[in-house]
Design a protein around this motif. Structure first.
Motif, short mmCIF file in Angstrom:
data_model
loop_
_atom_site.label_atom_id
_atom_site.label_comp_id
_atom_site.label_asym_id
_atom_site.label_seq_id
_atom_site.Cartn_x
_atom_site.Cartn_y
_atom_site.Cartn_z
N GLY A 1 11.68 -1.78 -1.81
CA GLY A 1 12.50 -2.81 -0.55
C GLY A 1 11.67 -4.05 -0.53
O GLY A 1 12.36 -5.22 -0.91
N PRO B 1 10.50 3.80 -1.59
CA PRO B 1 11.48 2.95 -3.10
C PRO B 1 10.87 1.48 -3.30
O PRO B 1 11.84 1.78 -4.92
N GLU C 1 2.04 4.11 -4.29
CA GLU C 1 2.97 4.92 -3.25
C GLU C 1 2.16 6.66 -3.72
O GLU C 1 1.80 7.42 -5.20
N LEU D 1 -3.51 8.89 10.53
CA LEU D 1 -3.29 8.44 9.40
C LEU D 1 -2.97 7.41 9.34
O LEU D 1 -3.21 6.09 8.52
N LEU E 1 0.82 -1.25 0.04
CA LEU E 1 0.14 -0.19 -0.07
C LEU E 1 0.56 1.36 0.28
O LEU E 1 0.68 2.68 -0.51
#
Ligand code: SAM
Length: 329
Positions: free
Chosen positions: A139, A137, A157, A237, A133
């Motif tokens: 990984g 970058p 992203e 959030l 979700l």
């Protein structure tokens, strides 16, 4: 340490003093003696160890041999049966990151080895429909693809620049032959529970968080004040993203929630809040995972609702919190 010594230290390595003071107050109380070691490690980037995750799509046999010669060992023993290979060293040995070369896939990706725990907890199997979700970058998306070939891996992203970075990472490591498996989007993760309800078997929510390592070195004190204000908004959030992730899985589906902060408010308390407000969500045990990595990572024994890796002397991995939830119906 006295206030003065914090200031001396900050001049030397540009530590953000308000952030360090906040950590001392909160993490000192939360972690007790463990904070002393974690603080030392966080303040000394030169002591940080690096994990080297091999890219199975680039046949990196020579890299593997080089690493073994240098004294690295595989974090996941061959007996684990995993095709994911991550090499670690007892010392903070420097490994250069690879440059992009047209037409060639990169052979390895450098990461904090504790970042593999959320991926291992998700336990992706061949054919699973998986959503990453908050993916940039990339990984953990790469680690998923090292472990298995899902039916779908949707990497999302929100931030435009980080979304570009994610696309570049995937291009540098993943062969074209997997392009029908991969999907990349640039949306607010809070929307997925509505627009893709029940569409996935497994969701990784590697949430935006305080990111203790980078904020400690955010430089000037005014950045610290900004960080403290922004940080206070994060748990709301994170809960919204976690609810969305849970709505995006089928009944019986799994969600892994992870962060790279030691903050209780962003870790256990987020999960606790979801468990107490959603009766159809069940917490999953991670004891076996903790046991199999006990000789590499230091886990905080007092963290409920998941595992917390705390940076320690000679085992500088973490911070990393991971919790696993199942949607019952
Ligand atoms: N999983 C990544 C990896 O392993 O390389 C790291 C993810 S990082 C901890 C969290 C990411 O969430 C950041 O790139 C951030 O821009 C993104 N983000 C923040 N708010 C978001 C939102 N509402 N929806 C989706 N992504 C968001």
């Amino acid at each position: 340490p006295t206030y003065d010594s914090i200031h001396e230290l900050s001049e030397f390595i540009q530590v953000c003093v308000p952030v360090l003071e906040h950590f001392d107050t909160h993490y000192g109380e939360q972690l007790g003696q463990r904070w002393t070691a974690a603080r030392e490690v966080l303040l000394h980037p030169r002591s940080w160890q690096h994990g080297v995750m091999l890219n199975r799509f680039a046949a990196p046999q020579d890299v593997r041999e080089q690493l073994l010669l240098q004294g690295f060992s595989n974090l996941l023993p061959r007996s684990s049966g995993s095709s994911l290979q991550c090499f670690v060293h007892r010392s903070p040995v420097h490994v250069p990151s690879q440059r992009h070369q047209a037409g060639q896939l990169k052979q390895y990706y450098l990461l904090n080895a504790a970042s593999l725990l959320p991926v291992l907890a998700l336990d992706v199997r061949e054919g699973d429909r998986v959503l990453d979700l908050c993916s940039a970058p990339g990984g953990k998306a790469l680690a998923i693809l090292q472990s298995a070939t899902p039916g779908v891996l949707h990497c999302n992203e929100l931030d435009a620049h980080r979304h570009e970075w994610l696309v570049k990472t995937l291009e540098s490591f993943v062969p074209q032959t997997l392009s029908d498996v991969l999907k990349v989007s640039n949306l607010d993760g809070r929307l997925f529970g509505k627009i893709e309800a029940g569409a996935y078997d497994k969701v990784l929510l590697d949430a935006p968080c305080s990111n203790d390592r980078s904020w400690l070195f955010s430089g000037r004190p005014q950045h610290g004040a900004l960080w403290l204000r922004e940080r206070a908004k994060l748990p709301e959030l994170q809960k919204d993203l976690l609810r969305s992730a849970l709505e995006a899985v089928v009944p019986g589906g799994l969600v892994v929630y992870s962060t790279c902060t030691l903050s209780r408010a962003e870790n256990s308390e987020v999960v606790q809040d979801i468990l107490s407000s959603c009766p159809n969500i069940e917490l999953q045990e991670l004891n076996e995972l903790a046991l199999s990595f006990a000789h590499h990572f230091t886990f905080d024994p007092n963290t409920p609702f998941g595992l917390l890796v705390v940076p320690d002397y000679g085992r500088t991995w973490g911070p990393m919190f991971v919790s696993k939830l199942k949607k019952l119906c």
